[in-house]
Structures are given as structure tokens and as C-alpha cells.
Design a protein around this motif. Structure first.
Motif, PDB file in Angstrom:
ATOM      1  N   GLY A  76       0.533  -1.177   0.375  1.00 16.44           N
ATOM      2  CA  GLY A  76       0.084  -0.029  -0.230  1.00 16.44           C
ATOM      3  C   GLY A  76       0.527   0.932  -0.244  1.00 16.44           C
ATOM      4  O   GLY A  76       0.390   2.304   0.266  1.00 16.44           O
ATOM      5  N   THR A  77       2.168   1.707  -0.738  1.00 21.52           N
ATOM      6  CA  THR A  77       3.020   2.783  -0.522  1.00 21.52           C
ATOM      7  C   THR A  77       3.888   2.558  -2.123  1.00 21.52           C
ATOM      8  O   THR A  77       3.928   1.536  -2.656  1.00 21.52           O
ATOM      9  CB  THR A  77       4.068   2.321   0.834  1.00 21.52           C
ATOM     10  N   ILE A  78       3.650   3.914  -2.536  1.00 19.42           N
ATOM     11  CA  ILE A  78       4.227   4.409  -3.396  1.00 19.42           C
ATOM     12  C   ILE A  78       5.388   5.197  -2.831  1.00 19.42           C
ATOM     13  O   ILE A  78       5.289   6.179  -3.056  1.00 19.42           O
ATOM     14  CB  ILE A  78       3.750   4.553  -4.552  1.00 19.42           C
ATOM     15  N   ARG A  79       6.689   4.133  -3.325  1.00 22.94           N
ATOM     16  CA  ARG A  79       8.052   5.493  -3.086  1.00 22.94           C
ATOM     17  C   ARG A  79       8.196   5.840  -4.387  1.00 22.94           C
ATOM     18  O   ARG A  79       7.962   5.427  -5.824  1.00 22.94           O
ATOM     19  CB  ARG A  79       9.016   4.878  -2.961  1.00 22.94           C
ATOM     20  N   TYR A  80       8.594   6.834  -4.196  1.00 23.66           N
ATOM     21  CA  TYR A  80       9.748   7.417  -6.024  1.00 23.66           C
ATOM     22  C   TYR A  80      10.904   9.493  -4.690  1.00 23.66           C
ATOM     23  O   TYR A  80      10.579   9.777  -3.546  1.00 23.66           O
ATOM     24  CB  TYR A  80       8.541   8.301  -6.464  1.00 23.66           C
ATOM     25  N   ALA A  81      10.905   9.412  -6.039  1.00 23.53           N
ATOM     26  CA  ALA A  81      12.498  10.409  -5.667  1.00 23.53           C
ATOM     27  C   ALA A  81      12.278  11.892  -6.391  1.00 23.53           C
ATOM     28  O   ALA A  81      11.985  11.513  -7.784  1.00 23.53           O
ATOM     29  CB  ALA A  81      14.149  10.075  -5.988  1.00 23.53           C
ATOM     30  N   LEU A  82      12.331  12.807  -6.017  1.00 17.91           N
ATOM     31  CA  LEU A  82      12.013  14.165  -6.514  1.00 17.91           C
ATOM     32  C   LEU A  82      13.566  14.357  -6.773  1.00 17.91           C
ATOM     33  O   LEU A  82      14.090  14.949  -5.577  1.00 17.91           O
ATOM     34  CB  LEU A  82      10.998  15.449  -6.594  1.00 17.91           C
ATOM     35  N   VAL A  83      13.942  14.696  -7.872  1.00 17.57           N
ATOM     36  CA  VAL A  83      15.166  16.397  -7.948  1.00 17.57           C
ATOM     37  C   VAL A  83      14.611  16.916  -8.786  1.00 17.57           C
ATOM     38  O   VAL A  83      14.673  17.021  -9.394  1.00 17.57           O
ATOM     39  CB  VAL A  83      16.123  14.918  -8.682  1.00 17.57           C
ATOM     40  N   ASN A  84      15.625  18.199  -8.122  1.00 18.35           N
ATOM     41  CA  ASN A  84      16.518  19.035  -8.423  1.00 18.35           C
ATOM     42  C   ASN A  84      16.796  19.589  -9.646  1.00 18.35           C
ATOM     43  O   ASN A  84      18.134  19.747  -8.990  1.00 18.35           O
ATOM     44  CB  ASN A  84      15.614  20.620  -7.587  1.00 18.35           C
ATOM     45  N   ARG A  85      17.121  19.922 -10.716  1.00 18.02           N
ATOM     46  CA  ARG A  85      17.663  19.893 -11.971  1.00 18.02           C
ATOM     47  C   ARG A  85      17.906  20.933 -12.584  1.00 18.02           C
ATOM     48  O   ARG A  85      18.760  21.444 -13.459  1.00 18.02           O
ATOM     49  CB  ARG A  85      17.093  19.227 -13.651  1.00 18.02           C
ATOM     50  N   GLY A  86      17.177  22.104 -12.429  1.00 14.96           N
ATOM     51  CA  GLY A  86      17.385  23.455 -12.253  1.00 14.96           C
ATOM     52  C   GLY A  86      17.892  24.159 -11.630  1.00 14.96           C
ATOM     53  O   GLY A  86      18.901  23.307 -10.275  1.00 14.96           O
ATOM     54  N   ASN A  87      17.904  25.661 -11.328  1.00 12.47           N
ATOM     55  CA  ASN A  87      19.340  26.391 -10.823  1.00 12.47           C
ATOM     56  C   ASN A  87      18.024  27.527  -9.452  1.00 12.47           C
ATOM     57  O   ASN A  87      18.336  28.762  -9.388  1.00 12.47           O
ATOM     58  CB  ASN A  87      19.647  27.388 -11.257  1.00 12.47           C
ATOM     59  N   ALA A  88      16.665  27.129  -9.633  1.00 10.27           N
ATOM     60  CA  ALA A  88      15.947  27.781  -9.101  1.00 10.27           C
ATOM     61  C   ALA A  88      15.078  27.000  -7.690  1.00 10.27           C
ATOM     62  O   ALA A  88      14.760  25.553  -7.929  1.00 10.27           O
ATOM     63  CB  ALA A  88      14.548  28.714 -10.250  1.00 10.27           C
ATOM     64  N   ALA A  98      15.332  22.644  -2.987  1.00 11.00           N
ATOM     65  CA  ALA A  98      16.487  23.204  -3.438  1.00 11.00           C
ATOM     66  C   ALA A  98      16.647  23.111  -4.813  1.00 11.00           C
ATOM     67  O   ALA A  98      16.970  22.000  -5.060  1.00 11.00           O
ATOM     68  CB  ALA A  98      17.325  23.905  -2.304  1.00 11.00           C
ATOM     69  N   PRO A  99      17.716  23.882  -5.407  1.00 10.80           N
ATOM     70  CA  PRO A  99      18.455  23.334  -6.875  1.00 10.80           C
ATOM     71  C   PRO A  99      19.766  22.345  -6.750  1.00 10.80           C
ATOM     72  O   PRO A  99      20.175  22.696  -4.970  1.00 10.80           O
ATOM     73  CB  PRO A  99      19.686  24.435  -7.043  1.00 10.80           C
ATOM     74  N   GLY A 100      19.504  21.774  -7.266  1.00 10.44           N
ATOM     75  CA  GLY A 100      20.540  19.790  -6.681  1.00 10.44           C
ATOM     76  C   GLY A 100      20.238  19.143  -5.794  1.00 10.44           C
ATOM     77  O   GLY A 100      20.789  17.931  -5.561  1.00 10.44           O
ATOM     78  N   ARG A 101      18.957  19.946  -4.879  1.00  8.19           N
ATOM     79  CA  ARG A 101      18.705  19.065  -4.170  1.00  8.19           C
ATOM     80  C   ARG A 101      17.405  17.425  -4.636  1.00  8.19           C
ATOM     81  O   ARG A 101      16.976  17.995  -5.389  1.00  8.19           O
ATOM     82  CB  ARG A 101      17.751  19.345  -2.904  1.00  8.19           C
ATOM     83  N   ARG A 102      18.050  16.672  -4.116  1.00  2.00           N
ATOM     84  CA  ARG A 102      17.200  15.371  -4.161  1.00  2.00           C
ATOM     85  C   ARG A 102      16.639  14.583  -2.873  1.00  2.00           C
ATOM     86  O   ARG A 102      16.473  14.964  -1.695  1.00  2.00           O
ATOM     87  CB  ARG A 102      17.966  13.858  -4.659  1.00  2.00           C
ATOM     88  N   ALA A 103      15.152  15.056  -3.174  1.00  3.83           N
ATOM     89  CA  ALA A 103      14.001  14.208  -1.909  1.00  3.83           C
ATOM     90  C   ALA A 103      13.183  12.662  -2.081  1.00  3.83           C
ATOM     91  O   ALA A 103      12.708  12.786  -3.172  1.00  3.83           O
ATOM     92  CB  ALA A 103      12.666  14.954  -1.766  1.00  3.83           C
ATOM     93  N   GLU A 104      13.826  11.936  -1.449  1.00  4.95           N
ATOM     94  CA  GLU A 104      12.474  10.754  -1.515  1.00  4.95           C
ATOM     95  C   GLU A 104      11.316  10.480  -0.356  1.00  4.95           C
ATOM     96  O   GLU A 104      11.388  11.715   0.891  1.00  4.95           O
ATOM     97  CB  GLU A 104      13.479   9.175  -0.916  1.00  4.95           C
ATOM     98  N   ARG A 105      10.421  10.072  -1.420  1.00  4.07           N
ATOM     99  CA  ARG A 105       9.374  10.768  -0.543  1.00  4.07           C
ATOM    100  C   ARG A 105       8.059   9.274  -0.840  1.00  4.07           C
ATOM    101  O   ARG A 105       8.727   8.572  -1.731  1.00  4.07           O
ATOM    102  CB  ARG A 105       8.910  11.760  -1.164  1.00  4.07           C
TER     103      ARG A 105
END
Length: 325
Positions: free
Chosen positions: A164-176, A206-213
Motif C-alpha cells: 500500500g505504498t508508492i515510493r519515488y524521488a524528486l530531483v531539482n535539476r535547475g537553478n531555481a 532547493a537546486p540540486g537537491r533530491r527528496a525521497e518521498r
């Protein structure tokens, strides 16, 4: 006056000691301040009601930006605080004094200077101003907007479905700095299982940051082959999509019922495939005869293509196996 009873004589020393301790406490109120100091650190300016939530600065690469950090000592004894920067923008900070002693019931505004590196990429940078003292640590957010063209780019990666869980990652590839929004859709063999419209996430990336959610799916199916699609967007035109798949098979005590369900699903898929193959072969033969004779053969009367007999599909076991207990 009658003499004190033996019980009262034994209690007199205890009562006398308690009264003496109480009088000493009243005579020296500063003794109550031996614990951790009562103090705060925040951006200078304004009052407690309209205080700035973080230090915000704007400039171009190579410029020096200035602000102040307010350290308030509400205790009754002096407080010594050490100051430093942390994070990307925090490393650019220099304080007028790295160690500050603040008298009792006093506020000290400490100047700080932030130097934007000459090779800094335009966009947003973040960090923290850290104050440590009295056994406590206070972190004040610092945000810097670097002048120049900005690029908003966001990706969603590593989509996995487990129970019952969906895992994913978000990555900010820009500079904003980005505030992502997420939409979730899941398709199964028999149609749509999940359709959550786009909503804002409690996240600032933030730019360059990765968040596991993770995304909860409490009503995930018990028996199905599922494809989950995630779509993320952010202000500035950032957009991306990714998908993951999973097969749900219930652990049922009746193995025969599960095999029957899987056999029915396989028969449906096989029958649909055979019907498509039959239509394609018939069309190919007619085209071959037409090319060989040079003229069109007599057209037969319109009729429906033959329907192959399919083994009966047991739907009742499917409902039982897929139903939640």
C-alpha cells in the motif's frame, strides 16, 4: 503551655530544615537560573509578531550582501553564543564576531556579510545561520536569490510500488527553488484504480537537491496487474512524468481458486490475441488473390466474422480472491 509531645519533638528538626531551605530560595532568586539559558535567535528587525521567518538576500555573482542576526537573552545571567554558517549559502556568510556574549535581559544584533561567489549559478541558494549557546542550538534559514537567467527543471525518478505504498524521488535539476505539485493515477486490468488530482506537496526543493518521498495507497488491490503513473509540475514550467508497475497476488489458503482466477485471466488475454490474428490473416489472403487475378473477386454478402468459442470464465472466484477481508 504544655511541653511538646515526643512525636512533635522528632518532627521539629525536619520542619526547621525545610523552613531554612525555603528562606534561602527566597533570598537568592538567581539560583533558579542554573538551568539552560532562555534565549532566541532570528533575523533582526521587526517585533515578535511580524518577525521575518528567514534571512532573504538578493544580488548578482561577486556582490557582498549584508544583514543582521538578533540574539535575545531573556535569562538573568550573561549568555555566550557561537555563530557559524551551514549549507550552500551558509558557507558564504561571515559574522562580525563568531562568539558573542549577550548580557542578561538584552538583545544583541550581530552584523553578517554574505559574499556571492563570482562563479555562482543564477537562481536560488539556501543555507542556515547557526547559533549555539547554553546547551542549545538555533538554526535560522538563509535564502539568496542570485541574479541572472533561471531554469526550472524537475524530475521524478525511481518509482516503486510495494503493498500500500508508492515510493519515488524528486530531483531539482535547475537553478531555481521549486515547490512541486503531484498527480497520481493507477491503471489495472479492469480499469482505473486510483486517480488523485494534482496537489501541492509540503516540500520546497532547493537546486540540486533530491527528496525521497512516499505516497500512501491504503486501498490497493488484492489481485491485479497495476501501472502507476506520477506527474509532477512546478512554477516556471517544470514538468516530468514517470511510472512503475506491480502485480498483486493474494495469499489465499485455497490454491485451486487462485489458479482458476489466473487461468481465466490468461484465457481472456489469449482469446483476444487469437481474434486479432484471425482478422489479420483473412485480410492478407484477400489482398493476395486480388493481386494475382488482376480484378476484384465477387464480393460476398456482408457478414460478421466468426466468433470463436471461449471457455467459460469463472468470475465468482475472482471476486472472492480480490475482495478484501
Amino acid at each position: 503551655m504544655s511541653p511538646p509531645t515526643p512525636r512533635l519533638r522528632r518532627a521539629l528538626p525536619v520542619l526547621t530544615a525545610a523552613l531554612a531551605a525555603l528562606l534561602c530560595g527566597l533570598a537568592s532568586p538567581a539560583a533558579a537560573d542554573d538551568g539552560p539559558a532562555d534565549w532566541t535567535a532570528r533575523p533582526a528587525g521587526g517585533t515578535d509578531r511580524d518577525a521575518r521567518p528567514y534571512v532573504y538576500l538578493e544580488g548578482t555573482p561577486g556582490t557582498v550582501l549584508q544583514d543582521r542576526l538578533a540574539v535575545t537573552n531573556s535569562g538573568r545571567t550573561p549568555l555566550t553564543v557561537r555563530l557559524r554558517g551551514d549549507g550552500r549559502a551558509g558557507r558564504w556568510i561571515r559574522f562580525a564576531e563568531d562568539t558573542v556574549t549577550v548580557p542578561a535581559r538584552t538583545r544583541a544584533d550581530v552584523p553578517l556579510a554574505l559574499t556571492v561567489p563570482p562563479d555562482a549559478v543564477p537562481g536560488d541558494a539556501s543555507g542556515e545561520a547557526v547559533a549555539t549557546g547554553g546547551g542549545e542550538e538555533v538554526r535560522v534559514p538563509v535564502r539568496v536569490r542570485i541574479g541572472g537567467p533561471t531554469l526550472a527543471a524537475l524530475t521524478v525518478e525511481d518509482v516503486e510500488i510495494s503493498g500500500g505504498t508508492i515510493r519515488y524521488a524528486l530531483v531539482n535539476r535547475g537553478n531555481a527553488m521549486l515547490r512541486p505539485r503531484l498527480a497520481v493515477r493507477a491503471e489495472g486490468v479492469f480499469g482505473t484504480l486510483l486517480d488523485r488530482p494534482e496537489r501541492a506537496l509540503p516540500l520546497e526543493l532547493a537546486p540540486g537537491r533530491r527528496a525521497e518521498r512516499t505516497e500512501p495507497w491504503p486501498d490497493a488491490p488484492a489481485l491485479d496487474a497495476v501501472t502507476v503513473r506520477l506527474r509532477v509540475t512546478a512554477p516556471g514550467g517544470a514538468r516530468d512524468e514517470a511510472e512503475g508497475s506491480a502485480t498483486y497476488i493474494p495469499v489465499a489458503p485455497a490454491v485451486g481458486g487462485g489458479l482458476l482466477v489466473l487461468g481465466g485471466l490468461a484465457a481472456l488475454a489469449s482469446g483476444a490475441y487469437r481474434r486479432r490474428r484471425t482478422r489479420r490473416r483473412g485480410t492478407g489472403r484477400r489482398r493476395t488473390r486480388l493481386r494475382r487475378t488482376g480484378h476484384a473477386p465477387p464480393q460476398p454478402a456482408p457478414h460478421l466474422p466468426p466468433v470463436e468459442e471461449q471457455p467459460p470464465v469463472a468470475t465468482e472466484p475472482l471476486l472472492k480472491a480480490g475482495a478484501k477481508t
